[in-house]
Design an enzyme around this catalytic site. Structure first.
Site, PDB file in Angstrom:
ATOM      1  NE  ARG A  36      -4.111   1.763   2.370  1.00  0.00           N
ATOM      2  CZ  ARG A  36      -4.311   2.617   3.373  1.00  0.00           C
ATOM      3  NH1 ARG A  36      -3.487   2.603   4.420  1.00  0.00           N
ATOM      4  NH2 ARG A  36      -5.323   3.461   3.350  1.00  0.00           N
ATOM      5  CB  ILE A  62      -5.548   5.542  -0.574  1.00  0.00           C
ATOM      6  CG1 ILE A  62      -5.385   4.027  -0.788  1.00  0.00           C
ATOM      7  CG2 ILE A  62      -4.924   5.970   0.743  1.00  0.00           C
ATOM      8  CD1 ILE A  62      -3.918   3.592  -0.890  1.00  0.00           C
ATOM      9  CB  SER A  63     -10.742   3.042   0.321  1.00  0.00           C
ATOM     10  OG  SER A  63     -11.501   3.738  -0.620  1.00  0.00           O
ATOM     11  CD  GLN A  64     -11.457   2.277   7.853  1.00  0.00           C
ATOM     12  OE1 GLN A  64     -12.332   3.095   7.590  1.00  0.00           O
ATOM     13  NE2 GLN A  64     -11.413   1.608   8.991  1.00  0.00           N
TER      14      GLN A  64
END
Length: 215
Positions: A36, A62-64
């Protein structure tokens, strides 16, 4: 971050995902294998293994990771699947999907985000991902039908053009609801008889916007 510290961070990352309901082994493996930090810039790289949403520029995030995991798990992707993602963002979700699917098409209305995501995906040798700098609100009819469709932006209702591009037996996962309130994560299964809906909890995403961004 040294090797031991990173290994520990990855282990804690997987444990946190499990605690939040991501239990599918293939999804957990795909997420652990996706670095990530490569999709983040500057000071945010150090927080890559935390279960938090982080900014990526252009007012986007950027999503959880736990949300990424739950959405991916709900898609039930397998190696036969051709997947459409609406909203590439950093490219992280597409990278996770690339470990599970035969082919991933991902659209992004911000050209600079599409270029950046494509570069990172190429550097990671995710050759089965195609990044399309286009308005994804109407899908990719020329590549349809898709076995799975994922939206990372909230629509008021499942968009009809995207439902039309979903194959029978296919699954769509998306947030639905007004952009200024908490939305509901929805799983839609397309059957011969129609559409089956399953609500999966509350989420918060940016709204689905038609047209290309000015950038």
């Amino acid at each position: 971050m040294n090797i031991d510290t990173e290994a520990q961070a990855r282990m804690q990352f997987v444990l946190a995902l499990r605690a939040r309901g991501v239990t599918d082994h293939a999804v957990l493996t795909a997420m652990e294998a996706t670095p990530r930090d490569r999709f983040l810039d500057g000071v945010f790289k150090a927080r890559a293994w935390e279960d938090v949403a982080l900014p990526i520029g252009g007012g986007q995030t950027i999503s959880q990771p736990s949300v990424v995991g739950l959405m991916t798990q709900a898609l039930e992707v397998n190696k036969r699947c051709k997947v459409l993602e609406i909203g590439t963002g950093s490219g992280y979700q597409a990278a996770v999907l690339s470990h599970l699917a035969r082919r991933v098409y991902t659209t992004e209305r911000h050209r600079h985000l599409a270029r950046s995501a494509e570069a990172v995906l190429r550097s990671l040798d995710r050759a089965n991902v195609t990044v399309m700098p286009v308005d994804g609100a109407y899908g990719l009819p020329e590549q349809s039908p898709f076995d799975r469709i994922l939206l990372t932006a909230a629509a008021e209702d499942p968009p009809a053009p995207l439902l039309a591009q979903l194959s029978v037996g296919g699954i769509m996962v998306l947030p639905v609801g007004q952009s200024d309130s908490v939305q509901t994560l929805l799983k839609v299964v397309k059957t011969e008889a129609g559409l089956d809906y399953e609500a999966m909890g509350e989420v918060r995403f940016v709204p689905l916007i038609e047209g290309m961004a000015e950038d």
